[in-house]
Scaffold this motif. Sequence first.
Motif, short mmCIF file in Angstrom:
data_model
loop_
_atom_site.label_atom_id
_atom_site.label_comp_id
_atom_site.label_asym_id
_atom_site.label_seq_id
_atom_site.Cartn_x
_atom_site.Cartn_y
_atom_site.Cartn_z
N SER A 121 0.91 -1.14 -0.06
CA SER A 121 -0.09 0.02 -0.10
C SER A 121 1.06 1.24 0.04
O SER A 121 2.12 1.29 0.50
CB SER A 121 -0.89 -0.08 1.14
N GLY A 122 0.50 2.36 -0.65
CA GLY A 122 0.87 3.53 -0.54
C GLY A 122 -0.19 4.54 -0.26
O GLY A 122 -1.36 4.60 -0.44
N GLY A 123 0.31 5.76 0.42
CA GLY A 123 -0.37 6.95 0.47
C GLY A 123 0.23 8.17 0.70
O GLY A 123 1.46 8.19 0.71
N PHE A 124 -0.58 9.38 0.98
CA PHE A 124 0.05 10.59 1.15
C PHE A 124 -1.08 11.31 2.27
O PHE A 124 -2.22 10.74 2.29
CB PHE A 124 0.22 11.32 0.06
N LEU A 125 -0.37 12.37 2.85
CA LEU A 125 -1.29 13.21 3.63
C LEU A 125 -0.52 14.56 3.62
O LEU A 125 0.56 14.88 3.68
CB LEU A 125 -1.11 12.68 5.17
N LYS A 126 -1.48 15.47 3.39
CA LYS A 126 -1.14 16.84 3.44
C LYS A 126 -2.06 17.77 3.91
O LYS A 126 -3.23 17.78 3.89
CB LYS A 126 -1.26 17.31 1.70
N TRP A 127 -1.45 18.39 5.01
CA TRP A 127 -2.35 19.51 5.97
C TRP A 127 -2.29 20.88 5.26
O TRP A 127 -1.29 21.48 5.12
CB TRP A 127 -1.77 19.56 7.30
N VAL A 128 -3.24 21.18 4.83
CA VAL A 128 -3.56 22.62 4.40
C VAL A 128 -3.55 23.72 5.29
O VAL A 128 -2.87 24.78 5.29
CB VAL A 128 -4.97 22.50 3.34
N SER A 129 -4.28 23.40 6.41
CA SER A 129 -4.41 24.24 7.47
C SER A 129 -3.86 23.37 8.59
O SER A 129 -4.76 22.97 9.37
CB SER A 129 -5.55 25.02 7.75
N GLY A 130 -2.66 23.25 8.71
CA GLY A 130 -2.01 22.27 9.96
C GLY A 130 -1.07 22.76 10.92
O GLY A 130 -0.29 22.16 11.71
N SER A 131 -1.05 24.18 11.05
CA SER A 131 -0.27 24.89 12.13
C SER A 131 -1.10 25.87 12.69
O SER A 131 -2.17 26.49 12.15
CB SER A 131 0.89 25.44 11.31
N GLY A 132 -0.67 26.35 13.99
CA GLY A 132 -1.44 27.51 14.45
C GLY A 132 -0.69 27.39 15.93
O GLY A 132 0.46 27.25 16.38
N THR A 133 -1.43 28.14 16.86
CA THR A 133 -0.97 28.38 18.22
C THR A 133 -2.22 27.78 19.22
O THR A 133 -3.38 27.77 18.97
CB THR A 133 -0.81 29.59 18.65
N VAL A 134 -2.00 27.33 20.26
CA VAL A 134 -2.62 27.11 21.41
C VAL A 134 -2.72 27.89 22.54
O VAL A 134 -1.49 27.91 23.20
CB VAL A 134 -2.63 25.51 21.85
N ASP A 135 -3.62 28.40 23.16
CA ASP A 135 -3.64 29.35 24.25
C ASP A 135 -4.29 28.55 25.49
O ASP A 135 -5.23 28.12 25.24
CB ASP A 135 -4.32 30.65 23.94
N PHE A 136 -3.60 28.31 26.50
CA PHE A 136 -4.10 27.82 27.63
C PHE A 136 -4.57 28.68 28.70
O PHE A 136 -3.95 29.68 28.92
CB PHE A 136 -2.90 26.71 28.31
N ALA A 137 -5.63 28.44 29.56
CA ALA A 137 -6.01 29.37 30.42
C ALA A 137 -5.25 29.79 31.67
O ALA A 137 -5.24 30.80 32.02
CB ALA A 137 -7.33 28.68 31.16
N ASP A 138 -4.08 29.08 32.01
CA ASP A 138 -3.11 29.07 32.86
C ASP A 138 -1.97 30.01 32.48
O ASP A 138 -0.90 30.43 33.07
CB ASP A 138 -2.59 27.94 33.58
N GLY A 139 -1.93 30.60 31.06
CA GLY A 139 -0.96 31.13 30.72
C GLY A 139 0.21 30.97 29.81
O GLY A 139 0.85 31.38 29.05
N TYR A 140 0.03 29.51 29.46
CA TYR A 140 0.98 28.96 28.58
C TYR A 140 0.37 29.15 27.08
O TYR A 140 -0.71 29.09 26.97
CB TYR A 140 0.92 27.18 28.66
N LYS A 141 1.34 29.07 26.32
CA LYS A 141 1.05 29.08 24.72
C LYS A 141 1.93 28.15 24.14
O LYS A 141 2.91 28.28 24.12
CB LYS A 141 0.94 30.52 24.11
#
Length: 200
Positions: A121-141
């Motif tokens: 088998s063969g395959g591919f995966l391409k993330w078009v919108s696969g990056s960003g930031t995560v904000d946590f309530a306790d101040g971590y990002k």
Amino acid sequence: MSFCKYLTAASLATALSISIASAATFTIDPGKVTVSGKDFCPFADCELIGEVAGGSFDLDTVGQSASLDDLFNWEVLLSKPWATGVGAYDVSVNLNFSSPSDASAGGSGYAGFATLAGKISGGFLKWVSGSGTVDFADGYKLSYTLADATALGFGTETTTGASFTLEQTPAPVPLPASALLLIGGMGALGGLRARRNRKA
């Protein structure tokens, strides 16, 4: 050690214990990847499924990075073990964090596969919108990037991952005014006692 020196050392230790932050553990819960599209497998059924395996990593310094290479599990399900076919899909996912506090991130893209008799088998995966930031309530990002992939080999399963970078930590917790007054008062008392001892 004199009483005054002892108080000074204790005050410094208290201040340091408040300003030094320990490493935070970031935990991603298991979940599902939404997969929708078309496939063609003559004389059998086939489909691509994806799962978030979940995982944890520790970060404590801004700029420090970590990777989870097996964050996602992918499998081509075949109704017949010898099935041959192809598929093309849109994929989307939510990454749900349960620590250091609840937060979520996401991504979307497309994927495809081809399998020959369910063996190669063969395959591919391409993330078009696969990056960003995560904000946590306790101040971590965190910033994150989901990894694209291509694969060819035996079987119908593979894994892909993601990388994470610590962008922000919580602001240091200042000493309350009452604690500062207490430390100052104890230092003054220690100084008076030392002066009396010298006079005596």
